[in-house]
Motif scaffolding. Structure first.
Motif, PDB file in Angstrom:
ATOM      1  N   GLY A  40       0.800  -1.211   0.000  1.00 25.03           N
ATOM      2  CA  GLY A  40       0.000   0.000   0.000  1.00 25.03           C
ATOM      3  C   GLY A  40       0.836   1.265   0.000  1.00 25.03           C
ATOM      4  O   GLY A  40       2.040   1.244   0.281  1.00 25.03           O
ATOM      5  N   ILE A  41       0.193   2.382  -0.346  1.00 24.84           N
ATOM      6  CA  ILE A  41       0.781   3.716  -0.214  1.00 24.84           C
ATOM      7  C   ILE A  41      -0.301   4.653   0.311  1.00 24.84           C
ATOM      8  O   ILE A  41      -1.494   4.355   0.184  1.00 24.84           O
ATOM      9  CB  ILE A  41       1.353   4.261  -1.544  1.00 24.84           C
ATOM     10  N   PRO A  42       0.078   5.785   0.906  1.00 22.62           N
ATOM     11  CA  PRO A  42      -0.934   6.728   1.398  1.00 22.62           C
ATOM     12  C   PRO A  42      -1.806   7.272   0.270  1.00 22.62           C
ATOM     13  O   PRO A  42      -1.344   7.465  -0.853  1.00 22.62           O
ATOM     14  CB  PRO A  42      -0.103   7.842   2.039  1.00 22.62           C
ATOM     15  N   GLN A  43      -3.052   7.530   0.594  1.00 18.88           N
ATOM     16  CA  GLN A  43      -3.968   8.098  -0.405  1.00 18.88           C
ATOM     17  C   GLN A  43      -3.469   9.449  -0.914  1.00 18.88           C
ATOM     18  O   GLN A  43      -3.670   9.784  -2.090  1.00 18.88           O
ATOM     19  CB  GLN A  43      -5.367   8.241   0.198  1.00 18.88           C
ATOM     20  N   GLN A  83      -0.555  10.313  -1.669  1.00 16.71           N
ATOM     21  CA  GLN A  83       0.402  10.133  -2.751  1.00 16.71           C
ATOM     22  C   GLN A  83      -0.304   9.784  -4.053  1.00 16.71           C
ATOM     23  O   GLN A  83       0.137  10.178  -5.127  1.00 16.71           O
ATOM     24  CB  GLN A  83       1.425   9.055  -2.375  1.00 16.71           C
ATOM     25  N   ARG A 127       0.463  -1.197   5.820  1.00 12.06           N
ATOM     26  CA  ARG A 127       0.093   0.161   6.207  1.00 12.06           C
ATOM     27  C   ARG A 127       1.005   0.673   7.313  1.00 12.06           C
ATOM     28  O   ARG A 127       1.425  -0.082   8.186  1.00 12.06           O
ATOM     29  CB  ARG A 127      -1.350   0.118   6.715  1.00 12.06           C
ATOM     30  N   ASP A 184      -2.692   7.924   8.864  1.00 12.00           N
ATOM     31  CA  ASP A 184      -3.306   8.538   7.690  1.00 12.00           C
ATOM     32  C   ASP A 184      -3.958   7.465   6.822  1.00 12.00           C
ATOM     33  O   ASP A 184      -3.505   6.309   6.811  1.00 12.00           O
ATOM     34  CB  ASP A 184      -2.252   9.282   6.863  1.00 12.00           C
ATOM     35  N   TRP A 212      -4.655   5.077   3.931  1.00 10.72           N
ATOM     36  CA  TRP A 212      -3.889   4.468   2.843  1.00 10.72           C
ATOM     37  C   TRP A 212      -4.855   3.870   1.831  1.00 10.72           C
ATOM     38  O   TRP A 212      -6.067   3.909   2.006  1.00 10.72           O
ATOM     39  CB  TRP A 212      -2.940   3.399   3.400  1.00 10.72           C
ATOM     40  N   TYR A 242      -7.903  -2.561   2.907  1.00  9.11           N
ATOM     41  CA  TYR A 242      -6.741  -3.099   3.592  1.00  9.11           C
ATOM     42  C   TYR A 242      -6.839  -4.623   3.639  1.00  9.11           C
ATOM     43  O   TYR A 242      -7.916  -5.181   3.866  1.00  9.11           O
ATOM     44  CB  TYR A 242      -6.659  -2.556   5.022  1.00  9.11           C
TER      45      TYR A 242
END
Length: 338
Positions: free
Chosen positions: A192-195, A197, A255, A259, A261, A265
């Motif tokens: 995953g990556i943060p939303q 980004q 995660r 914040d 992601w 999940y």
């Protein structure tokens, strides 16, 4: 004339599973402005004041679980792939392996190519899907290094290969070996990556998380979106395996922080499936070309334990590409034709 230089780059691994080396690795990794993309002061306080001191010892214990006599699995497979791909490419090519964080470093690897007077350099990040925090970070560092050179040779960057037929087939064939067993559901679990980004990658500012199912179909608006590329990869593997949309779920793991992601999940999907009475799950991780902490431990150990506690029975990891000869063939094609 000189050789053509190929720089293969994966994310990185500690030099050893000791707490000191793991803290060093985490510090370099998480201080990257593309990984934790907040202001420098906040990033420093968060990483050096909280994450590294407290996460280091815990992560060291986990690394010890997957460490082998030869060292880190990620690095072992990296060297094997480097050796095999250089053998396939032949005498006209020089292939170097590097890690974005720790050893062998990009600086050292690209300096070797420079000193050996290669005619050109092709940078091939070992991440099938493009993300700013992975591929983007590799590209940025390479450009920063060569910007200081007096003579800069032709340099080509591979951005992604999420839909490469050869790579897709290896993932599908690896999964096919398990399909003679009964599985209640299949997961495609991506890193995953943060939303935030994802939103930054949307140059239009009108698509990401603003359009229903914005990542479900690859379009002109999201062609550089990590999540959209992940969805496309999963769809291609599912097609090769003749899976229906009801047979599988795409989700995101690893995660960090509070914040939001990318969703859903993986841990939430495990709970939903367990609540429905699902007992046996097969998991593919097509964001990783080599088995590592996120697959060998997070999937096989953490999610297995979590799923059992929820009432499930089995979480079976499908091995990654590793040093599979068919992956070497696919990578050769990516190098020559991307």
């Amino acid at each position: 004339m000189g050789k053509k230089g190929i720089l293969l780059v994966n994310l990185g691994t500690p030099d050893s599973p000791s707490t000191a080396d793991v803290r060093k690795y985490l510090g370099q990794f998480l201080m990257d402005e593309r990984v934790i993309d907040i202001n420098a002061v906040g990033r420093t306080l968060l990483v050096k004041g909280i994450i590294v001191p407290f996460r280091g010892p815990k992560s060291a214990k986990i690394y010890k679980e997957i460490w082998t006599k030869e060292g880190s699995p990620l690095l072992i497979y990296g060297h094997k792939v480097r050796d095999e791909i250089e053998k396939k490419l032949g005498n006209d090519y020089q292939v170097e392996l590097a890690m974005r964080y720790q050893s062998p470093s990009i600086e050292d690897a690209i300096e070797r190519l420079k000193q050996d007077k290669v005619d050109s350099i092709k940078v091939v990040p070992l991440f099938p899907q493009y993300a700013s925090a992975s591929t983007g970070s590799v590209h940025q560092l390479v450009m920063e290094i060569v910007s200081k050179w007096q003579a800069i040779p032709p340099i080509n960057f591979v951005s992604s290969y999420y839909d490469h037929p050869g790579m897709i087939k290896v993932f599908a064939d690896n999964a096919r070996k398990y399909l003679d067993q009964k599985w209640d559901h299949i997961l495609f679990s991506f890193h995953g990556i943060p939303q935030r980004q994802m939103r930054k990658a949307d140059v239009s500012g009108q698509h990401c998380l603003k359009v229903n199912d914005c990542c479900a179909t690859l379009t002109e608006n999201n062609k550089f979106c990590y999540s959209a590329q992940c969805h496309h990869t999963a769809q291609l593997i599912a097609k090769d395996l003749a899976l229906t949309p009801q047979d599988y779920t795409l989700c995101f793991q690893s995660r960090l922080g509070n914040d939001p992601w990318m969703k859903p999940y993986t841990s939430d999907i495990l709970k939903e499936l367990a609540d429905k009475g699902v007992k046996r799950i097969l998991v593919l991780c097509p964001a990783f070309v080599a088995d590592c902490l996120e697959t060998l431990y997070e999937i096989s150990e953490e999610y297995q334990e979590e799923f059992e506690e929820l009432g499930g029975e089995k979480v079976q990891l499908v091995e990654s590409l590793n040093d599979n000869p068919a992956w070497i063939d696919a990578l050769e094609d990516i190098i020559l034709n991307k």
